[in-house]
Design an enzyme around this catalytic site. Structure first.
Site, PDB file in Angstrom:
ATOM      1  CB  CYS A  80      38.013  24.453  45.071  1.00 39.60           C
ATOM      2  SG  CYS A  80      39.280  23.244  44.507  1.00 39.60           S
ATOM      3  NE  ARG A 140      37.829  30.407  45.664  1.00 35.99           N
ATOM      4  CZ  ARG A 140      38.631  31.021  46.219  1.00 35.99           C
ATOM      5  NH1 ARG A 140      38.592  32.228  46.579  1.00 35.99           N
ATOM      6  NH2 ARG A 140      39.753  30.303  46.787  1.00 35.99           N
ATOM      7  CD1 TRP A 158      41.746  26.343  38.264  1.00 33.17           C
ATOM      8  CD2 TRP A 158      43.024  25.459  39.756  1.00 33.17           C
ATOM      9  NE1 TRP A 158      43.088  26.101  37.888  1.00 33.17           N
ATOM     10  CE2 TRP A 158      43.779  25.968  38.463  1.00 33.17           C
ATOM     11  CE3 TRP A 158      43.771  24.780  40.813  1.00 33.17           C
ATOM     12  CZ2 TRP A 158      45.259  25.650  38.562  1.00 33.17           C
ATOM     13  CZ3 TRP A 158      45.222  24.845  40.662  1.00 33.17           C
ATOM     14  CH2 TRP A 158      46.000  25.294  39.677  1.00 33.17           C
ATOM     15  CG  ASN A 178      40.090  26.409  48.326  1.00 33.22           C
ATOM     16  OD1 ASN A 178      40.739  26.058  47.153  1.00 33.22           O
ATOM     17  ND2 ASN A 178      40.201  27.440  48.706  1.00 33.22           N
ATOM     18  N   GLY A 179      42.226  23.602  48.961  1.00 28.96           N
ATOM     19  CA  GLY A 179      43.738  23.874  49.302  1.00 28.96           C
ATOM     20  C   GLY A 179      44.229  22.393  49.020  1.00 28.96           C
ATOM     21  CD  GLU A 222      48.064  43.424  33.456  1.00 31.18           C
ATOM     22  OE1 GLU A 222      48.872  42.807  34.000  1.00 31.18           O
ATOM     23  OE2 GLU A 222      46.920  43.521  33.536  1.00 31.18           O
ATOM     24  CE  LYS A 274      44.598  40.758  32.064  1.00 31.00           C
ATOM     25  NZ  LYS A 274      45.296  41.386  33.206  1.00 31.00           N
ATOM     26  CD  GLU A 279      45.310  36.992  32.331  1.00 30.37           C
ATOM     27  OE1 GLU A 279      45.110  36.128  33.167  1.00 30.37           O
ATOM     28  OE2 GLU A 279      45.220  38.288  32.548  1.00 30.37           O
ATOM     29  CG  HIS A 322      70.310  44.331  24.579  1.00 27.67           C
ATOM     30  ND1 HIS A 322      71.701  44.570  24.265  1.00 27.67           N
ATOM     31  CD2 HIS A 322      69.935  45.471  24.880  1.00 27.67           C
ATOM     32  CE1 HIS A 322      72.098  45.873  24.544  1.00 27.67           C
ATOM     33  NE2 HIS A 322      70.847  46.519  24.748  1.00 27.67           N
ATOM     34  CE  LYS A 355      39.416  38.170  39.900  1.00 29.28           C
ATOM     35  NZ  LYS A 355      40.249  38.995  38.788  1.00 29.28           N
TER      36      LYS A 355
END
Ligand code: M6R
Length: 592
Positions: free
Chosen positions: A2, A29, A75, A101-102, A465, A469, A472, A488, A588
């Site tokens: 958060c 956040r 969040w 936050n946590g 990567e 992108k 997400e 394979h 983030k």
């Protein structure tokens, strides 16, 4: 993950507009709910589920009265995103307000104890226990600071807490454990926040309290006390990021602004060459290197492994931070463990760093100055991407790559490679110029349910990567594969509905990648290739060809070939009507 902010002004002006401005800067956040509490002879709270703008339309935060206060953007981790679970939280008697936050591991136990003592709860969060514990200890005669300290003695887990009480209405107190927290001062007042972009507009002299310390903000200044309540001498760091850097500056989204800024991110990180050389000299001889990171930073680390092994001949592992515990057992005094992180706050990376410190030399490659990992690692290299606000990492990725190319080039005394890096900003600008073409072709990919990204050697991490992108921000399922690995198993998934994106720069791996391209083409896949301009073989075998400067060699390609892939994801996201800066379920900085 958060965002939290607290502010106390020097003059007796209303603080709510400033708090609102600061918390808006932290929306990356988390954006499940938002709230502000101010003090105006009583505690005022406005909070609700939703993103900052829509909640503000409803609640008009800026009209709140009061000269100090706290704010939060959530969040959700413990407790669903609801109005009740939005922060700030008050204790049952409404005399203490907190933001947190946590995550608290023992909150159920603490909550049950408080309920048995007659305390009533209104939310299903872990955070509400903090307000009630502080109140309990204040009722037992402790002052706010001591009550916060006594509260933290009961907490297990991670937290950054900012609190105030109407019973001591001249201060804000804050503390942290395994969660980021900075304190800052500027012309107008004193601030506390989960990270610097929140306060850049108002304060750029920043202090980072250590775990267990308590910061006390009043309208006369900042005091930091140690675990025993003793005042400690603090030193601030001036943050050279400007407020403009953290604004959209006319762009539709942070993501496209940050993609456009990538040539500067590389240029500015190249200025660290001298410092990196000194770090290498200080580190001295190492027999083995291990790179540790998460997400995009992990992809930069794979490129690092390939560079270090091929150029310097030093054995090099790369490991996802949350999976590092087995490899950690093999770290010793001859190992250099390198941590790559944009934020410098990622929980899993920090935990692995704590382990590595016990046995090995540690180096952190970090973008955010003064972040936890900058303090915790023995050596630090700072990437110079400036603040990155978009949740999807873009410019910090190329800055990380630049740092690791410099490191590998310098440690192996490969001056030719180091010199070649100075051409990269121009190549990136050229690639960004293709954005209108990529915008146009993105429409062909909106329909896709799945996509595959293929690359070999240095292009393999680019494939990973590129796929990250896409998934997400567009929510299209995407996988990156080492091109040679396709046959394979995954080849079974290829048919005429599946886009395959092939990263095929000119170089040693080109012929084999071309064979893989032909294999997927033969199975009807829709092939988008990224390769050297004018390559007829690629043109013949691809449905779409994004042409790059032919001077970009395979080894340098990761720094540039990622650009069209970022742009593709960005435009597909817009076509699908999603917000590229605020992908669902993500934040983030991952501090839990
Ligand atoms: O701050 P870090 O670089 O340590 O963060 C690691 C990942 O969470 C991060 O790279 C994430 O994968 C990206 N935001 C995705 O674009």
């Amino acid at each position: 993950m958060c965002g939290i902010v607290g502010c106390i002004l020097k003059e007796k002006n209303d603080v709510a507009p400033i708090l609102f401005d600061c918390i808006s800067k932290l929306e990356y956040r988390g954006y499940d709910s938002v709230g502000i509490a101010t003090y105006d002879n009583k505690i005022n709270v406005r909070k609700a589920k939703g993103d900052i703008e829509s909640v503000n339309e409803k609640l008009r935060f800026k009209n709140m009265k009061g000269i100090f206060g706290i704010a939060h953007t959530r969040w959700a981790s413990t407790g669903k995103p609801t109005d009740e679970n939005a922060h700030p939280h008050l204790d049952a008697t409404k005399s203490v307000a907190i933001v947190h936050n946590g995550t608290l591991e023992n909150y159920t136990e603490l909550k049950n104890e408080l309920i048995n003592e007659g305390c009533k709860f209104t939310s299903t969060t872990d955070s509400e226990v903090i307000a009630n514990l502080i109140k309990k200890y204040m009722s037992n005669g402790l002052n706010l600071e001591d009550a916060l300290r006594k509260t933290t003695e009961q907490l297990k887990g991670s937290y950054a807490i900012v609190a105030f009480s109407k019973d001591e209405p001249d201060k804000i107190v804050a503390t942290r454990q395994d969660s980021p927290l900075i304190v800052a001062y500027g012309k107008t007042g004193y601030f506390v926040a989960s990270d610097t972009p929140a306060v850049l507009e108002y304060a750029r002299d920043v202090i980072r309290p250590r775990e267990g310390e308590i910061a006390i903000l009043s309208n006369e200044g900042i005091d930091i006390h140690d675990k025993n309540g003793k005042s400690i001498k603090w030193k601030s760091t001036y943050i050279d990021w400007t407020p403009e850097m953290a604004r959209k500056e006319g762009f539709d989204h942070y993501m496209i602004k940050e993609i456009t800024e990538q040539s500067d991110a590389v240029k500015n990180t190249l200025t660290q060459k001298g410092k990196i050389q000194k770090v290498i000299e200080k580190i001295g001889k190492v027999k083995r290197i291990c790179l540790v990171a998460c997400g995009t930073s992990y992809h930069a680390s794979i490129t690092g492994k390939y560079l270090i092994e091929s150029l310097a001949g030093i054995a090099c592992d790369v490991v996802i931070a949350s999976e590092a515990k087995y490899t950690a057992k093999t770290w010793d005094e001859d190992t250099l463990v390198i941590f790559i992180s944009q934020s410098g706050e990622t929980y899993d990376s920090r935990m692995a760093l704590k382990e590595a410190r016990k046995t090995s030399k540690t180096l952190a490659i970090v973008n955010v100055a003064g972040s936890a990992m900058c303090e915790e690692a023995e050596f630090v290299i700072q990437t110079q991407a400036g603040p990155e606000i978009g949740v999807a990492a873009t410019k910090t990725y190329v800055a990380q790559l630049t740092a690791i190319y410099l490191f590998a080039g310098l440690i192996s005394k490969n001056n030719a490679l180091v010199d070649e890096l100075y051409n990269v900003p121009a190549y990136i600008d050229e690639a960004v110029k293709q954005k209108d073409y990529i915008k146009e072709l993105s429409k062909r990919y909106d329909f896709a349910d799945d996509a595959f990204y293929l690359g070999r050697g240095f292009s393999y991490p680019v494939a990973l990567e590129g796929a990250l992108k896409l998934k997400e921000i567009t929510y299209i399922h995407a996988e990156g594969y080492a091109a040679g690995e396709l046959k394979h198993g995954p080849l079974a998934l290829i048919d005429e509905k599946v886009p395959v994106i092939v990263i095929i720069p000119p170089g040693e791996d080109y012929p084999k990648t071309m064979t893989n391209l032909e294999e997927v083409k033969a199975r009807g896949a829709i092939v988008l290739s990224v390769g050297a301009k004018g390559d007829e073989n690629i043109t013949k075998n691809s449905n779409v060809f994004i042409e790059m400067n032919p001077k970009i060699r395979e080894i340098i390609a990761p720094l540039v070939y990622i650009v069209p892939l970022q742009l593709l994801s960005y435009y597909v996201t817009l076509d699908k009507g999603f917000d590229p800066d605020r992908p669902r379920n993500l934040a983030k900085v991952i501090t839990v």
